[in-house]
Design an enzyme around this catalytic site. Sequence first.
Site, PDB file in Angstrom:
ATOM      1  N   LYS A  40    -106.579  13.998  19.818  1.00  0.00           N
ATOM      2  CA  LYS A  40    -105.211  14.104  20.465  1.00  0.00           C
ATOM      3  C   LYS A  40    -105.138  12.804  21.354  1.00  0.00           C
ATOM      4  O   LYS A  40    -105.981  12.041  21.723  1.00  0.00           O
ATOM      5  CB  LYS A  40    -105.038  15.187  21.359  1.00  0.00           C
ATOM      6  N   ARG A 140    -102.397  29.429  29.599  1.00  0.00           N
ATOM      7  CA  ARG A 140    -101.623  28.520  29.062  1.00  0.00           C
ATOM      8  C   ARG A 140    -100.695  28.943  27.907  1.00  0.00           C
ATOM      9  O   ARG A 140     -99.468  29.157  27.976  1.00  0.00           O
ATOM     10  CB  ARG A 140    -102.386  27.413  28.594  1.00  0.00           C
ATOM     11  N   HIS A 171    -109.414  29.439  24.341  1.00  0.00           N
ATOM     12  CA  HIS A 171    -109.683  28.120  25.059  1.00  0.00           C
ATOM     13  C   HIS A 171    -110.370  28.551  26.642  1.00  0.00           C
ATOM     14  O   HIS A 171    -109.743  29.545  27.137  1.00  0.00           O
ATOM     15  CB  HIS A 171    -108.528  27.291  25.193  1.00  0.00           C
ATOM     16  N   ARG A 224    -114.170  22.797  18.647  1.00  0.00           N
ATOM     17  CA  ARG A 224    -113.189  21.500  18.701  1.00  0.00           C
ATOM     18  C   ARG A 224    -113.766  20.816  19.887  1.00  0.00           C
ATOM     19  O   ARG A 224    -113.624  20.909  21.145  1.00  0.00           O
ATOM     20  CB  ARG A 224    -111.861  22.401  19.643  1.00  0.00           C
ATOM     21  N   TYR A 270     -98.377  -7.660  47.560  1.00  0.00           N
ATOM     22  CA  TYR A 270     -97.507  -7.194  48.213  1.00  0.00           C
ATOM     23  C   TYR A 270     -97.769  -6.246  49.269  1.00  0.00           C
ATOM     24  O   TYR A 270     -98.696  -5.465  49.411  1.00  0.00           O
ATOM     25  CB  TYR A 270     -96.745  -5.946  47.141  1.00  0.00           C
ATOM     26  N   CYS A 316    -100.716  -5.018  41.424  1.00  0.00           N
ATOM     27  CA  CYS A 316     -99.359  -5.331  41.026  1.00  0.00           C
ATOM     28  C   CYS A 316     -99.191  -4.881  39.505  1.00  0.00           C
ATOM     29  O   CYS A 316    -100.052  -4.393  38.935  1.00  0.00           O
ATOM     30  CB  CYS A 316     -99.140  -6.972  41.049  1.00  0.00           C
ATOM     31  N   ASP A 318     -98.756  -6.402  36.883  1.00  0.00           N
ATOM     32  CA  ASP A 318     -99.524  -7.128  35.806  1.00  0.00           C
ATOM     33  C   ASP A 318    -100.911  -7.678  35.943  1.00  0.00           C
ATOM     34  O   ASP A 318    -101.386  -8.417  35.346  1.00  0.00           O
ATOM     35  CB  ASP A 318     -98.624  -8.016  35.067  1.00  0.00           C
TER      36      ASP A 318
HETATM   37  C1  LIG Z   1    -108.097  18.985  24.479  1.00  0.00           C
HETATM   38  C2  LIG Z   1    -108.655  20.426  23.827  1.00  0.00           C
HETATM   39  C3  LIG Z   1    -110.058  20.594  23.432  1.00  0.00           C
HETATM   40  C4  LIG Z   1    -110.896  19.321  23.568  1.00  0.00           C
HETATM   41  O1  LIG Z   1    -111.534  19.747  24.852  1.00  0.00           O
HETATM   42  P1  LIG Z   1    -112.753  18.687  25.598  1.00  0.00           P
HETATM   43  O2  LIG Z   1    -112.877  19.158  26.839  1.00  0.00           O
HETATM   44  O3  LIG Z   1    -112.271  17.222  25.415  1.00  0.00           O
HETATM   45  O4  LIG Z   1    -113.926  18.794  24.536  1.00  0.00           O
HETATM   46  C5  LIG Z   1    -110.428  21.692  22.706  1.00  0.00           C
HETATM   47  N1  LIG Z   1    -109.701  22.754  22.656  1.00  0.00           N
HETATM   48  C6  LIG Z   1    -108.114  22.830  23.239  1.00  0.00           C
HETATM   49  C7  LIG Z   1    -107.407  23.991  23.105  1.00  0.00           C
HETATM   50  C8  LIG Z   1    -107.904  21.720  23.868  1.00  0.00           C
HETATM   51  O5  LIG Z   1    -106.475  21.507  24.198  1.00  0.00           O
END
Ligand SMILES: *Cc1c(COP(=O)(O)O)cnc(C)c1O
Length: 374
Positions: A40, A140, A171, A224, A270, A316, A318
């Site tokens: 992602k 979430r 998660h 994941r 600045y 700044c 850039d």
């Molecule tokens: C982003 C995400 C992950 C990956 O997490 P890491 O900490 O980068 O390994 C796994 N599961 C879900 C649902 C996520 O949103």
Amino acid sequence: MTVGNLRNAQLTINLHAIYSNIQHAVKRLDPGTVLFQVVKADGYGHGAIQVARVAEKAGAGGFCVAILDEALELRHAGITKPILVLGVTDPELAYLAASQNISLTVGSSEWLRSANKLLQDSHAMRPLNVHLALDTGMGRIGFQTPKELEEALGLLNDNNDRMAFEGIFTHFATADSQDDSYFKFQYQNFEDFMSVVKNKPKYIHVANSATSLWHKVCGGNMVRFGISAYGLNPSGREISEVPYELKPALSVTTELDFSKLVKKGRSIGYGATYTTDDDQWIGTVPVGYADGIPRALQGFSVLIDGHKCPIVGRVCMDQFMIRMPKNYPYGTEVTIIGRSGDQEITADDVADYLKTISYEVICGFSSRLRRKYV
Ligand SMILES: *Cc1c(COP(=O)(O)O)cnc(C)c1O
């Protein structure tokens, strides 16, 4: 979007490091368990397609992304392995996802009913693969109770010619913490949810990077894997022991584009927030907050020739200015993240200074910085 191809400022991505990190993770998996590489946010800033290709070679069996556009980008690049969208997608897009063989995350029965109707009306050629998200304590997205989950399982069962129950997952909120009490609480909730699942789907997954590194009993048959593929420790500095070397893949470098001796008592940048208290060599670095170098980095350092040079005055849009130990000529390499001599600045060093996490740092560089792959 303009990419700065004609200037000397770049993100350098070491694909060997990514390969090595993923390969180590794959080697540690239990038999029958598959690694889905999370790509992602354009592969956490490293380039989703390039990372996906290396991940395939290193043994990844699929990919996770946050939004449907990211999944389509991978499909358009010719990637055919399974792809799961982790966020909630508009049910209106169920047909598009099904037609591209992209799996979607679902956290409510209402979503299933809407998508089912649309898939029916559009005469989808193949069923949409869905992964049911369980909210075991992250708060979430996902089903809140086993009872809610049972209703969804019934809907999937009754409409399995349009929607296939491909996966179920949760998660963890604290897998990167020394204290595992909340992790255990979530895991118990997960088991309560799973007790109502009679026919197990193909993929059962609970592990992010932190879970895969530090929780042996992580359950499921898919992980994941995100941040650690990019060589970073998900806990920052909280848990320093890792089962294999994590090799950071990203470095950020540019070149000095101006250097001058500034007399004592002159101000820089600045707001004139910095005044020289003696004669100083001040260099100018040709990147700024529009490239993802936050203004809040004022006072932090970059590396030149193995020396730490503090960022003086405000960053700044850039450009920013640094104080150097001596005169360095135009074109001298400036390291923002990476090694120089025997010094190193890591994404965690930057994150600590900004009071954030390395994730935010690596995703924050803008597309104006070109990417170079080595
Ligand atoms: C982003 C995400 C992950 C990956 O997490 P890491 O900490 O980068 O390994 C796994 N599961 C879900 C649902 C996520 O949103």
